[in-house]
Design a protein around this motif. Structure first.
Motif, PDB file in Angstrom:
ATOM      1  N   LEU A  23      12.850  39.736  -4.788  1.00  0.00           N
ATOM      2  CA  LEU A  23      12.035  39.170  -5.666  1.00  0.00           C
ATOM      3  C   LEU A  23      11.965  37.510  -5.968  1.00  0.00           C
ATOM      4  O   LEU A  23      11.097  36.905  -6.178  1.00  0.00           O
ATOM      5  N   PHE A  24      13.133  37.101  -5.445  1.00  0.00           N
ATOM      6  CA  PHE A  24      13.201  35.537  -5.492  1.00  0.00           C
ATOM      7  C   PHE A  24      12.232  34.995  -4.373  1.00  0.00           C
ATOM      8  O   PHE A  24      11.517  34.019  -4.494  1.00  0.00           O
ATOM      9  N   LYS A  25      12.232  35.714  -3.311  1.00  0.00           N
ATOM     10  CA  LYS A  25      11.347  35.230  -2.114  1.00  0.00           C
ATOM     11  C   LYS A  25       9.783  35.280  -2.466  1.00  0.00           C
ATOM     12  O   LYS A  25       9.223  34.684  -2.151  1.00  0.00           O
ATOM     13  N   PHE A  40       8.562  35.305  -5.648  1.00  0.00           N
ATOM     14  CA  PHE A  40       8.112  33.892  -6.519  1.00  0.00           C
ATOM     15  C   PHE A  40       8.382  32.683  -5.556  1.00  0.00           C
ATOM     16  O   PHE A  40       7.348  31.780  -6.215  1.00  0.00           O
ATOM     17  N   GLN A  41       9.018  32.455  -4.677  1.00  0.00           N
ATOM     18  CA  GLN A  41       8.963  31.492  -3.691  1.00  0.00           C
ATOM     19  C   GLN A  41       7.782  31.264  -3.324  1.00  0.00           C
ATOM     20  O   GLN A  41       7.016  30.040  -3.381  1.00  0.00           O
ATOM     21  N   TYR A  42       6.966  32.193  -2.598  1.00  0.00           N
ATOM     22  CA  TYR A  42       5.623  31.959  -2.095  1.00  0.00           C
ATOM     23  C   TYR A  42       4.504  32.107  -3.253  1.00  0.00           C
ATOM     24  O   TYR A  42       3.444  31.625  -3.030  1.00  0.00           O
ATOM     25  N   ALA A  43       4.909  32.743  -4.392  1.00  0.00           N
ATOM     26  CA  ALA A  43       4.036  32.516  -5.460  1.00  0.00           C
ATOM     27  C   ALA A  43       3.831  31.066  -6.024  1.00  0.00           C
ATOM     28  O   ALA A  43       2.523  30.672  -6.298  1.00  0.00           O
ATOM     29  N   TYR A  44       4.487  30.188  -6.028  1.00  0.00           N
ATOM     30  CA  TYR A  44       4.691  28.756  -6.102  1.00  0.00           C
ATOM     31  C   TYR A  44       3.669  28.280  -5.040  1.00  0.00           C
ATOM     32  O   TYR A  44       2.913  27.366  -5.467  1.00  0.00           O
ATOM     33  N   LEU A  45       3.869  28.606  -3.873  1.00  0.00           N
ATOM     34  CA  LEU A  45       3.020  28.097  -2.919  1.00  0.00           C
ATOM     35  C   LEU A  45       1.399  28.537  -2.864  1.00  0.00           C
ATOM     36  O   LEU A  45       0.721  27.664  -2.755  1.00  0.00           O
ATOM     37  N   VAL A  46       1.362  29.895  -3.547  1.00  0.00           N
ATOM     38  CA  VAL A  46      -0.211  30.102  -3.679  1.00  0.00           C
ATOM     39  C   VAL A  46      -0.727  29.394  -4.829  1.00  0.00           C
ATOM     40  O   VAL A  46      -1.745  29.108  -4.806  1.00  0.00           O
ATOM     41  N   PHE A  47       0.103  29.262  -5.941  1.00  0.00           N
ATOM     42  CA  PHE A  47      -0.410  28.468  -7.016  1.00  0.00           C
ATOM     43  C   PHE A  47      -0.718  26.974  -6.682  1.00  0.00           C
ATOM     44  O   PHE A  47      -1.708  26.528  -7.316  1.00  0.00           O
ATOM     45  N   SER A  48       0.342  26.339  -5.739  1.00  0.00           N
ATOM     46  CA  SER A  48      -0.160  25.186  -5.268  1.00  0.00           C
ATOM     47  C   SER A  48      -1.443  25.222  -4.743  1.00  0.00           C
ATOM     48  O   SER A  48      -2.266  24.256  -4.755  1.00  0.00           O
ATOM     49  N   ILE A  49      -1.967  26.131  -3.734  1.00  0.00           N
ATOM     50  CA  ILE A  49      -3.426  25.936  -3.170  1.00  0.00           C
ATOM     51  C   ILE A  49      -4.228  26.343  -4.037  1.00  0.00           C
ATOM     52  O   ILE A  49      -5.208  25.401  -4.018  1.00  0.00           O
ATOM     53  N   VAL A  50      -4.121  27.204  -5.036  1.00  0.00           N
ATOM     54  CA  VAL A  50      -5.117  27.404  -5.967  1.00  0.00           C
ATOM     55  C   VAL A  50      -5.646  26.093  -6.866  1.00  0.00           C
ATOM     56  O   VAL A  50      -6.589  25.697  -7.013  1.00  0.00           O
ATOM     57  N   PHE A 100      11.818  23.478  -3.178  1.00  0.00           N
ATOM     58  CA  PHE A 100      13.127  23.509  -3.967  1.00  0.00           C
ATOM     59  C   PHE A 100      13.729  24.872  -3.999  1.00  0.00           C
ATOM     60  O   PHE A 100      14.748  25.138  -3.764  1.00  0.00           O
ATOM     61  N   ARG A 101      12.771  26.131  -4.315  1.00  0.00           N
ATOM     62  CA  ARG A 101      13.376  27.314  -4.263  1.00  0.00           C
ATOM     63  C   ARG A 101      13.767  27.782  -2.991  1.00  0.00           C
ATOM     64  O   ARG A 101      14.702  28.617  -2.668  1.00  0.00           O
ATOM     65  N   ASN A 119      17.223  29.102  -2.252  1.00  0.00           N
ATOM     66  CA  ASN A 119      17.501  30.622  -1.679  1.00  0.00           C
ATOM     67  C   ASN A 119      18.308  30.808  -0.495  1.00  0.00           C
ATOM     68  O   ASN A 119      18.908  31.686  -0.024  1.00  0.00           O
ATOM     69  N   LYS A 120      18.024  29.821   0.307  1.00  0.00           N
ATOM     70  CA  LYS A 120      18.867  29.667   1.663  1.00  0.00           C
ATOM     71  C   LYS A 120      20.129  29.279   1.373  1.00  0.00           C
ATOM     72  O   LYS A 120      21.156  30.074   1.926  1.00  0.00           O
TER      73      LYS A 120
END
Length: 63
Positions: free
Chosen positions: A3-5, A7-17, A49-50, A54-55
């Motif tokens: 689930l954390f991963k 949301f991590q990529y959700a931030y990237l999608v929102f950035s692109i949008v 940051f996420r 996460n790493k």
């Protein structure tokens, strides 16, 4: 942990949008949408940051 991963990529999608919104507004109206630009930058920052957090969290779970 998956689930954390997500949301991590959700931030990237929102950035692109948000960045797409900035570019399309600029091309159509000739004005720069500062709010969307700041949101795109914040979402991109949160992605990295996420990712780092996460790493670090995975490394502590392995011990």
């Amino acid at each position: 942990m998956k689930l954390f991963k997500f949301f991590q990529y959700a931030y990237l999608v929102f950035s692109i949008v948000f960045f797409y919104n900035v570019v399309s507004t600029y091309l159509n109206e000739g004005t720069l949408d500062i709010a969307s630009l700041l949101l795109a930058a914040a979402a991109l920052f949160m992605f990295f940051f996420r990712k780092k957090f996460n790493k670090k969290l995975e490394n502590t779970d392995d011990k």
